[in-house]
Design a protein around this motif. Sequence first.
Motif: not given
Length: 539
Positions: A434-436, A396-404
């Motif tokens: 991988n997707a992120v 979740d954190h990665h998604l937010k960080m990368n605007n996904i």
Amino acid sequence: MKRFFHLLGFRLFLGVAVTVAAATTLFTMFLVDWQSGKYISAAQQSATNISDLISRSTRYSMLLNRREDVYEIIKTIGKEPRIERIRIIDKKGIVNFSTQESEVGKSVDMNAEACIGCHSTGKPVVPQNDPTLTRIFDSPKGYRVIGVITPIRNDAGCAASSCHAHSASQTVLGILDVMIPLQEVDQNIAQFEQTQIIGSLLLFAVLTGFVSIFIWRMVNIPVKKLAVGTQEIVKGNLDHRIDVQTNDEIGSLAISFNQMTQELKRARKELTAWTQTLEQRVSEKTEELRRAQKHMVQIEKMVSLGTLAATVAHELNNPLEGILTYAKLLRKKVGRGTPSAEDTQEMIGELTLIADETARCGNIVKNLLLFSREKVGEFKDSDLRFIIGQSLRLIDHHLKMNNIISEVKIDEHPVILYCDAHQLEEALLALEINAVEAMPAGGTFHIAVKELTYLNAVQIDITDTGTGIKEDEMPHIFEPFYTTKKDGKGTGLGLSVVYGIIERHSGSISVDSKPGIGTTFTITLPRQSAPQEPGASPH
Ligand SMILES: Nc1ncnc2c1ncn2[C@@H]1O[C@H](COP(=O)(O)OP(=O)(O)OP(=O)(O)O)[C@@H](O)[C@H]1O
Ligand SMILES: [Mg+2]
């Protein structure tokens, strides 16, 4: 009857019987006809003889015009029991005399059966060559009668006689009609006919009897033996021989058949021997192949172990070298005495690098352990929605960080799967990471769960709008240590671990990607209640 009709012997018998019946019937009819003709001819001859007799016995009285004498002579002859009637009819058709007195003086009906023969045209016809006219008709008494008509001609002596009133131009003075009953003749014909029919029937019975015995012996018995022989061959009894010793075609057929059976037996023996040799050869070769394969597997194992060892060594060597270099550098710096604030700052940076590289080594080892783990972990019924939720929470954190932007499409009700939830979460997490990593500038991340009821399976699609995978990279992405990520960012073990996990769940994984557009990984997992043999393969 239908079965009988299909027998060759019966058909032959039927053909012969019909032919014999037709021949005997025709012959009988011909004989009866011929014999009847003979009887009728005899009766006709007899009537003609009587006419002659009358003509000759009355000639003298006629020349003298002594009618009474003429009639008396005829009456006497007419008493003969074999004569039905004798009469004299004049030119006008009036009966001048008759042994049947009631008709004397009466006019003859020209249409009566006795007269129609000559008077059918209305004008009497007197044949020139045959002076007598014969006809057969039914008498009112119920039997047949033959009538012979003889014209009474006005001969030269008669015309010249002074007593006569007949002129010389008058050729026929009247007719003498002699009728003879055919009762006896018809009886004889009937008797002859009866005898002939009985004779023909006897002949038919004897002939067909002989023919049927002949057909039975010459056709039925040998053909039956041939049929039994073929049945025996069909059953596989090649020792059976047909015992037909005739010199005809059936006999030669039996001989050929026996030869064929013998040949078949020989061929079968050869074939069996060949099969045995072949089987032996095959088993020898199989054994050889098995040994060779075992050897190959051994070699392959050694090779892959060697490759793996070399790859692992290489993968671990890089970070370890870095660690060693920085460790040596730090030892040197620490050995120089109390470090300055600037040195301390540098040393902290170098220690961080050591920690990072150590973590990377740990990562490699951890993934290798996961990758090589053959035995399945804890298998139990788990809700797929929960597993996906867990994995998403971790990134979740990665998604937010990368605007996904993330989208999850899953049914409201629980999707229960018999699986190792921890490993499955691990696999989903690797795909999600991988997707992120494929969307450094942001994008959309999508997970969809479909229930494939017809396959009793569940399908999970993980889609991103990232960089995509190039065509030439596609065949390698599942290989261990294959990575396109620079600066040691990836170990290249993620997808190999995913593949191993899905395989251990008897599922399959496939990928569809377009460079610059995005990638979709599709996982299919059977809803089994117990783990199956590994059978997954990347498509
Ligand atoms: N979603 C994706 N989009 C684009 N490329 C992908 C995607 N997933 C995998 N790849 C490609 O497949 C390669 C192998 O992936 P894999 O997960 O095995 O290793 P990695 O991600 O490079 O490293 P690791 O997962 O071990 O950190 C990646 O380096 C990348 O090139
Ligand atoms: Mg990865």
